[in-house]
Design a protein around this motif. Structure first.
Motif, PDB file in Angstrom:
ATOM      1  N   LYS A   1       1.496   6.746 -14.242  1.00 43.63           N
ATOM      2  CA  LYS A   1       1.783   6.838 -15.724  1.00 43.63           C
ATOM      3  C   LYS A   1       1.227   8.015 -16.277  1.00 43.63           C
ATOM      4  O   LYS A   1       0.127   8.121 -16.512  1.00 43.63           O
TER       5      LYS A   1
ATOM      6  N   ASP B 145      12.311   8.517 -19.003  1.00 44.82           N
ATOM      7  CA  ASP B 145      11.287   7.973 -19.316  1.00 44.82           C
ATOM      8  C   ASP B 145      10.692   7.198 -18.070  1.00 44.82           C
ATOM      9  O   ASP B 145       9.690   6.546 -17.925  1.00 44.82           O
ATOM     10  N   ALA B 146      11.356   7.701 -16.710  1.00 41.84           N
ATOM     11  CA  ALA B 146      11.043   7.279 -15.388  1.00 41.84           C
ATOM     12  C   ALA B 146      11.348   8.280 -14.536  1.00 41.84           C
ATOM     13  O   ALA B 146      12.429   8.771 -14.783  1.00 41.84           O
TER      14      ALA B 146
ATOM     15  N   VAL C 113       6.196   6.579 -14.751  1.00 36.17           N
ATOM     16  CA  VAL C 113       6.868   6.319 -15.906  1.00 36.17           C
ATOM     17  C   VAL C 113       5.835   6.926 -17.181  1.00 36.17           C
ATOM     18  O   VAL C 113       4.675   7.297 -17.130  1.00 36.17           O
ATOM     19  N   SER C 114       6.743   6.931 -18.429  1.00 36.70           N
ATOM     20  CA  SER C 114       6.319   7.569 -19.418  1.00 36.70           C
ATOM     21  C   SER C 114       5.102   6.924 -19.946  1.00 36.70           C
ATOM     22  O   SER C 114       5.037   5.789 -20.410  1.00 36.70           O
ATOM     23  N   SER C 115       4.003   7.590 -20.156  1.00 35.34           N
ATOM     24  CA  SER C 115       2.751   6.976 -20.874  1.00 35.34           C
ATOM     25  C   SER C 115       2.836   6.700 -22.299  1.00 35.34           C
ATOM     26  O   SER C 115       2.321   6.120 -22.905  1.00 35.34           O
TER      27      SER C 115
ATOM     28  N   SER D   9       5.751   5.578 -23.598  1.00 36.22           N
ATOM     29  CA  SER D   9       6.332   4.301 -23.957  1.00 36.22           C
ATOM     30  C   SER D   9       5.466   3.171 -24.055  1.00 36.22           C
ATOM     31  O   SER D   9       4.131   2.917 -23.707  1.00 36.22           O
TER      32      SER D   9
ATOM     33  N   GLU E 240       4.298  -0.924 -23.391  1.00 39.97           N
ATOM     34  CA  GLU E 240       4.333  -1.596 -22.174  1.00 39.97           C
ATOM     35  C   GLU E 240       5.565  -2.338 -21.807  1.00 39.97           C
ATOM     36  O   GLU E 240       5.829  -2.292 -20.778  1.00 39.97           O
TER      37      GLU E 240
ATOM     38  N   GLN F 227       7.743   0.396 -20.301  1.00 43.31           N
ATOM     39  CA  GLN F 227       7.029   0.692 -18.878  1.00 43.31           C
ATOM     40  C   GLN F 227       7.667  -0.211 -17.971  1.00 43.31           C
ATOM     41  O   GLN F 227       7.937   0.179 -17.079  1.00 43.31           O
TER      42      GLN F 227
ATOM     43  N   SER G 105      11.101   0.103 -17.279  1.00 41.47           N
ATOM     44  CA  SER G 105      11.331   1.344 -16.212  1.00 41.47           C
ATOM     45  C   SER G 105      10.823   1.116 -14.804  1.00 41.47           C
ATOM     46  O   SER G 105      11.670   1.619 -13.826  1.00 41.47           O
TER      47      SER G 105
END
Length: 257
Positions: free
Chosen positions: A43, A50-51, A64-66, A68, A70, A73, A76
């Motif tokens: 992350k 986004d991923a 995955v984008s930190s 975003s 939970e 995520q 994703s």
């Protein structure tokens, strides 16, 4: 709860869960499932995606984008696992945008849509969600309850309940100026469409302009003509409507005939 499952009816995402013996929502540990399949989850901040999936035929890394939530995520991760399960013999690098990962993108006949379906079935498996909602209305109250239990987004959960419903149900997202997107299930009449904007007399309009994120309207009857257009709409009885505020200028609405 003892589950009796016909494995031949399970989707690819459900089969992956079932092979691990998962029969409760709290057991859906995506990091552990990924690790067992040779995938590391990281992350961090991503630009324009986004991923991201970097993979070989036997292993890979999902980033995955930190930034975003939970829920985002988790979707994703499920999405990229869907790519890997489908394409793991080709070795690839994949960048997925927010549009690619939008829950309503499930209708398109593309690899991104197939990965979305895999993610939805991994996070909200019908074999677990179905028994929980069998005797409940497809209202926003039910959506929020299931979303919390499965740690899923309200949008993805509303789509799952819509698809499982035995009666006509439509899911819509509205901004202050327009309808962003909508989906409806197979029971919905093909000649009836959601209105392009929220009606000024609906409580959902007050929610859209004055409500706080997370706030919702009551599940109540409203005239069909407030929400629907198309052939014979004027002759429809009242519909049941409930909305929840998603963000500063967006609501999610469920309409049931």
């Amino acid at each position: 709860m003892t589950l009796k499952i016909d494995e031949t009816l399970l989707s690819p995402g459900e089969r992956l869960l079932w092979c691990y013996g998962i029969d409760t929502p709290d057991e859906i540990d995506l990091d552990a499932i990924a690790a067992d399949r040779g995938i590391i989850i990281k992350k961090r901040r991503l630009q324009g995606a986004d991923a991201r999936l970097v993979a070989t035929p036997t292993a890979g890394i999902i980033t995955v984008s930190s930034a975003s939530s939970e829920q985002r995520q988790r979707f994703s991760i499920g999405h990229e696992l869907g790519h890997w399960e489908r394409d793991k013999h080709s070795g690839r690098m994949n960048l997925c945008s927010k549009a690619d990962l939008a829950p309503n993108n499930q209708e398109a006949k593309t690899s991104e849509a197939q990965a979305n379906l895999f993610a939805a079935d991994l996070i909200l498996p019908p074999y677990l969600v179905g028994p929980r909602v069998a005797d409940k209305d497809s209202s926003m109250n039910t959506v929020l309850e299931v979303a919390q239990e499965f740690r899923a987004s309200r949008e993805a959960t509303s789509i799952r309940l819509m698809r499982l419903a035995q009666k006509p149900v439509a899911v819509m997202v509205y901004s202050r100026t327009r309808r962003r997107w909508y989906l409806y299930n197979s029971q919905w009449p093909h000649y009836i469409y959601p209105a392009s904007q929220v009606h000024h007399d609906s409580p959902s309009m007050d929610l859209l302009y004055q409500g706080s994120p997370g706030e919702k309207t009551r599940d109540q009857k409203e005239p069909a003509t407030r929400w629907l257009t198309g052939e014979k709409t004027w002759n429809l009885p009242d519909v049941r409507v409930q909305s929840v505020k998603l963000s500063a200028d967006e609501i999610l609405t469920i309409v049931r005939l």
